[in-house]
Design an enzyme around this catalytic site. Sequence first.
Site, PDB file in Angstrom:
ATOM      1  N   SER A 132       0.838  -1.192   0.000  1.00 49.13           N
ATOM      2  CA  SER A 132       0.000   0.000   0.000  1.00 49.13           C
ATOM      3  C   SER A 132       0.874   1.243   0.000  1.00 49.13           C
ATOM      4  CB  SER A 132      -0.847  -0.027   1.276  1.00 49.13           C
ATOM      5  OG  SER A 132      -1.388   1.242   1.535  1.00 49.13           O
ATOM      6  N   TYR A 156      -1.699  -0.674  11.030  1.00 49.36           N
ATOM      7  CA  TYR A 156      -1.982  -1.243   9.700  1.00 49.36           C
ATOM      8  C   TYR A 156      -0.773  -1.042   8.782  1.00 49.36           C
ATOM      9  CZ  TYR A 156      -3.576  -1.318   4.866  1.00 49.36           C
ATOM     10  OH  TYR A 156      -3.660  -1.560   3.507  1.00 49.36           O
ATOM     11  N   LYS A 160       2.082  -3.682   6.742  1.00 49.05           N
ATOM     12  CA  LYS A 160       2.483  -3.674   5.321  1.00 49.05           C
ATOM     13  C   LYS A 160       3.999  -3.491   5.209  1.00 49.05           C
ATOM     14  CE  LYS A 160      -1.557  -4.297   3.509  1.00 49.05           C
ATOM     15  NZ  LYS A 160      -1.900  -5.602   2.954  1.00 49.05           N
TER      16      LYS A 160
HETATM   17  N1  LIG Z   1      -8.717  -0.977  -0.691  1.00 51.02           N
HETATM   18  C1  LIG Z   1      -7.678  -0.199  -0.389  1.00 51.02           C
HETATM   19  O1  LIG Z   1      -7.793   1.013  -0.228  1.00 51.02           O
HETATM   20  C2  LIG Z   1      -6.300  -0.808  -0.270  1.00 51.02           C
HETATM   21  C3  LIG Z   1      -5.176   0.030  -0.426  1.00 51.02           C
HETATM   22  C4  LIG Z   1      -3.908  -0.536  -0.303  1.00 51.02           C
HETATM   23  C5  LIG Z   1      -3.759  -1.890  -0.011  1.00 51.02           C
HETATM   24  N2  LIG Z   1      -4.862  -2.676   0.137  1.00 51.02           N
HETATM   25  C6  LIG Z   1      -4.674  -4.091   0.489  1.00 51.02           C
HETATM   26  O2  LIG Z   1      -5.239  -4.893  -0.532  1.00 51.02           O
HETATM   27  C7  LIG Z   1      -5.750  -6.106   0.023  1.00 51.02           C
HETATM   28  C8  LIG Z   1      -7.182  -6.297  -0.438  1.00 51.02           C
HETATM   29  O3  LIG Z   1      -7.945  -5.162  -0.050  1.00 51.02           O
HETATM   30  P1  LIG Z   1      -9.493  -5.013  -0.381  1.00 51.02           P
HETATM   31  O4  LIG Z   1      -9.748  -3.561  -0.518  1.00 51.02           O
HETATM   32  O5  LIG Z   1      -9.887  -5.931  -1.464  1.00 51.02           O
HETATM   33  O6  LIG Z   1     -10.092  -5.469   1.005  1.00 51.02           O
HETATM   34  P2  LIG Z   1     -11.272  -6.498   1.333  1.00 51.02           P
HETATM   35  O7  LIG Z   1     -11.508  -6.450   2.801  1.00 51.02           O
HETATM   36  O8  LIG Z   1     -12.429  -6.265   0.436  1.00 51.02           O
HETATM   37  O9  LIG Z   1     -10.600  -7.880   0.941  1.00 51.02           O
HETATM   38  C9  LIG Z   1      -9.788  -8.628   1.831  1.00 51.02           C
HETATM   39  C10 LIG Z   1     -10.333 -10.045   1.851  1.00 51.02           C
HETATM   40  O10 LIG Z   1      -9.523 -10.839   2.715  1.00 51.02           O
HETATM   41  C11 LIG Z   1     -10.377 -11.649   3.501  1.00 51.02           C
HETATM   42  N3  LIG Z   1      -9.623 -11.969   4.710  1.00 51.02           N
HETATM   43  C12 LIG Z   1      -9.281 -11.121   5.713  1.00 51.02           C
HETATM   44  N4  LIG Z   1      -8.584 -11.781   6.655  1.00 51.02           N
HETATM   45  C13 LIG Z   1      -8.484 -13.072   6.243  1.00 51.02           C
HETATM   46  C14 LIG Z   1      -7.896 -14.227   6.787  1.00 51.02           C
HETATM   47  N5  LIG Z   1      -7.272 -14.214   7.967  1.00 51.02           N
HETATM   48  N6  LIG Z   1      -7.981 -15.389   6.106  1.00 51.02           N
HETATM   49  C15 LIG Z   1      -8.620 -15.434   4.913  1.00 51.02           C
HETATM   50  N7  LIG Z   1      -9.209 -14.368   4.351  1.00 51.02           N
HETATM   51  C16 LIG Z   1      -9.143 -13.190   5.003  1.00 51.02           C
HETATM   52  C17 LIG Z   1     -11.632 -10.832   3.723  1.00 51.02           C
HETATM   53  O11 LIG Z   1     -12.773 -11.602   4.031  1.00 51.02           O
HETATM   54  C18 LIG Z   1     -11.769 -10.119   2.373  1.00 51.02           C
HETATM   55  O12 LIG Z   1     -12.544 -10.860   1.461  1.00 51.02           O
HETATM   56  C19 LIG Z   1      -5.583  -5.975   1.538  1.00 51.02           C
HETATM   57  O13 LIG Z   1      -4.415  -6.663   1.906  1.00 51.02           O
HETATM   58  C20 LIG Z   1      -5.428  -4.488   1.749  1.00 51.02           C
HETATM   59  O14 LIG Z   1      -4.660  -4.189   2.900  1.00 51.02           O
HETATM   60  C21 LIG Z   1      -6.120  -2.171  -0.004  1.00 51.02           C
HETATM   61  O1  LIG Z   2     -15.612  10.404   4.893  1.00 53.85           O
HETATM   62  C1  LIG Z   2     -14.526  10.776   4.448  1.00 53.85           C
HETATM   63  C2  LIG Z   2     -13.481   9.865   4.139  1.00 53.85           C
HETATM   64  C3  LIG Z   2     -12.285  10.363   3.685  1.00 53.85           C
HETATM   65  N1  LIG Z   2     -12.112  11.686   3.505  1.00 53.85           N
HETATM   66  C4  LIG Z   2     -10.838  12.210   2.990  1.00 53.85           C
HETATM   67  O2  LIG Z   2     -10.592  11.633   1.732  1.00 53.85           O
HETATM   68  C5  LIG Z   2      -9.180  11.420   1.535  1.00 53.85           C
HETATM   69  C6  LIG Z   2      -8.960   9.955   1.208  1.00 53.85           C
HETATM   70  O3  LIG Z   2      -9.274   9.168   2.354  1.00 53.85           O
HETATM   71  P1  LIG Z   2      -9.445   7.582   2.326  1.00 53.85           P
HETATM   72  O4  LIG Z   2      -9.788   7.142   3.711  1.00 53.85           O
HETATM   73  O5  LIG Z   2     -10.377   7.192   1.228  1.00 53.85           O
HETATM   74  O6  LIG Z   2      -8.010   7.078   1.884  1.00 53.85           O
HETATM   75  P2  LIG Z   2      -6.589   7.286   2.573  1.00 53.85           P
HETATM   76  O7  LIG Z   2      -5.729   7.962   1.549  1.00 53.85           O
HETATM   77  O8  LIG Z   2      -6.688   7.916   3.885  1.00 53.85           O
HETATM   78  O9  LIG Z   2      -6.109   5.785   2.860  1.00 53.85           O
HETATM   79  C7  LIG Z   2      -6.303   4.690   1.997  1.00 53.85           C
HETATM   80  O10 LIG Z   2      -5.233   4.582   1.125  1.00 53.85           O
HETATM   81  C8  LIG Z   2      -3.959   4.420   1.723  1.00 53.85           C
HETATM   82  C9  LIG Z   2      -2.972   4.316   0.607  1.00 53.85           C
HETATM   83  O11 LIG Z   2      -2.715   5.582   0.124  1.00 53.85           O
HETATM   84  C10 LIG Z   2      -3.926   3.209   2.628  1.00 53.85           C
HETATM   85  O12 LIG Z   2      -3.859   2.014   1.880  1.00 53.85           O
HETATM   86  C11 LIG Z   2      -5.128   3.174   3.532  1.00 53.85           C
HETATM   87  O13 LIG Z   2      -5.199   1.903   4.124  1.00 53.85           O
HETATM   88  C12 LIG Z   2      -6.404   3.413   2.825  1.00 53.85           C
HETATM   89  O14 LIG Z   2      -7.471   3.507   3.731  1.00 53.85           O
HETATM   90  C13 LIG Z   2      -8.517  11.854   2.847  1.00 53.85           C
HETATM   91  O15 LIG Z   2      -8.051  13.155   2.687  1.00 53.85           O
HETATM   92  C14 LIG Z   2      -9.650  11.846   3.868  1.00 53.85           C
HETATM   93  O16 LIG Z   2      -9.514  12.747   4.918  1.00 53.85           O
HETATM   94  C15 LIG Z   2     -13.116  12.601   3.776  1.00 53.85           C
HETATM   95  O17 LIG Z   2     -12.952  13.801   3.611  1.00 53.85           O
HETATM   96  N2  LIG Z   2     -14.294  12.106   4.235  1.00 53.85           N
END
Ligand SMILES: NC(=O)c1ccc[n+]([C@@H]2O[C@H](COP(=O)([O-])OP(=O)(O)OC[C@H]3O[C@@H](n4cnc5c(N)ncnc54)[C@H](O)[C@@H]3O)[C@@H](O)[C@H]2O)c1
Ligand SMILES: O=c1ccn([C@@H]2O[C@H](COP(=O)(O)OP(=O)(O)O[C@H]3O[C@H](CO)[C@H](O)[C@H](O)[C@H]3O)[C@@H](O)[C@H]2O)c(=O)[nH]1
Length: 349
Positions: A132, A156, A160
């Site tokens: 991330s 978190y 990572k």
């Molecule tokens: N969505 C974002 O903003 C974002 C940004 C950066 C990194 N990531 C990373 O990408 C990955 C996927 O994110 P996502 O947005 O699809 O999230 P998500 O929660 O939709 O998907 C994660 C999946 O993993 C499963 N899971 C969680 N713990 C588990 C376990 N112990 N065993 C088996 N399955 C498990 C959950 O049920 C879920 O289906 C995560 O590792 C997250 O940290 C997400």
């Molecule tokens: O209700 C809301 C939610 C968010 N924000 C703003 O929107 C921007 C984006 O916020 P997000 O929570 O959507 O995303 P972040 O950039 O904070 O973080 C996300 O992206 C990161 C990577 O850049 C990490 O992976 C993190 O786990 C994931 O939540 C921020 O300025 C936040 O303050 C609002 O104004 N209102």
Amino acid sequence: MGTKERILVSGGAGFIGTHTVVQLLKDGFKVSVLDNLDNAVQEALDKVRELVGPQLSNNLDFHLGDIRNLDDLEKLFSQTKLDAVIHFAGLKAVGESVANPMRYFDNNLVGSINLYKVMAKYNCKKLVFSSSATVYGQPDRIPCVEDFELKAMNPYGRTKLFLEEIAQDLHKADQKWRIILLRYFNPIGAHESGMLGEDPRGIPNNLMPYITQVAVGRLPELNVYGHDYPTPDGSAIRDYIHVMDLADGHVVALEKLLQRNDIGCVAYNLGTGRGTSVLEMVAAFEKVSGKKLPIKLCPRRAGDATAVYASTDKAERELGWKAKYGIDEMCRDQWKWASQNPWGYQSKP
Ligand SMILES: NC(=O)c1ccc[n+]([C@@H]2O[C@H](COP(=O)([O-])OP(=O)(O)OC[C@H]3O[C@@H](n4cnc5c(N)ncnc54)[C@H](O)[C@@H]3O)[C@@H](O)[C@H]2O)c1
Ligand SMILES: O=c1ccn([C@@H]2O[C@H](COP(=O)(O)OP(=O)(O)O[C@H]3O[C@H](CO)[C@H](O)[C@H](O)[C@H]3O)[C@@H](O)[C@H]2O)c(=O)[nH]1
């Protein structure tokens, strides 16, 4: 097209997982999903099957299981020959990780270590890992370049960061490991069909799911966190990326992993390289949805950076990957998913 290798997709029932599984199946891969359904529902994989059709659905199997449980992993690896792993499974809510760090260390760290142990035992040493942009912390400079110094801002982010370092150590000790670390910026949007999308449990933490729930009337107004940042409109800037671009990034990373033996352990940013402010995102969503979003200007959210966006040069150069979609398409597909499925995969509670 003949079928290709079998890929384990941990967390494949989740948001990014489901979109990636569709692209993998369409590309001819066989896919085994392992998910404990902690943050996902079976219906999401039913939609994946519907989307790819009955023939390609034969190449998808689902295993209810937990990466923290070695028996679940053993059972799967002993019964199925897996050629590579895309590892999405994990918890991702920053605030929750601050309140309950042990849950994050247990799930993300212990779970991943278990997975790598079993992968090594069964000689499956090709890994694509979900990292991330959080590993850049509050970057001193933008755009973020892969060789910047990394830092964690919360538990978190620490998981990572540790998992990136663990991956580097694994490779140093045994060069048979081929590992690609993908640092996602802010994934949003949905499958263009409107059949798949993000369906968070409870009140969303992230901007786009929150905007969506305001637009469909599930939440009354959007809190805009921070309007005094040193940015053109005072709101914070992020690099939003369409989830289908992200899914395609995984497919190209995987292809490279399978074809080349000189991968090592390498990180790539997956972003668009463009920054969008919160208020610009609100305006773009209002335009595609035709809905006026009530907003409330609020103080900054603790721990938020002013502006974060990616340098995409390395992914372009070495993976041949570049995001295709812009903010308008991200909002269009997000709205299609939300307007067709205002309560996500399940009907209104
Ligand atoms: N969505 C974002 O903003 C974002 C940004 C950066 C990194 N990531 C990373 O990408 C990955 C996927 O994110 P996502 O947005 O699809 O999230 P998500 O929660 O939709 O998907 C994660 C999946 O993993 C499963 N899971 C969680 N713990 C588990 C376990 N112990 N065993 C088996 N399955 C498990 C959950 O049920 C879920 O289906 C995560 O590792 C997250 O940290 C997400
Ligand atoms: O209700 C809301 C939610 C968010 N924000 C703003 O929107 C921007 C984006 O916020 P997000 O929570 O959507 O995303 P972040 O950039 O904070 O973080 C996300 O992206 C990161 C990577 O850049 C990490 O992976 C993190 O786990 C994931 O939540 C921020 O300025 C936040 O303050 C609002 O104004 N209102």
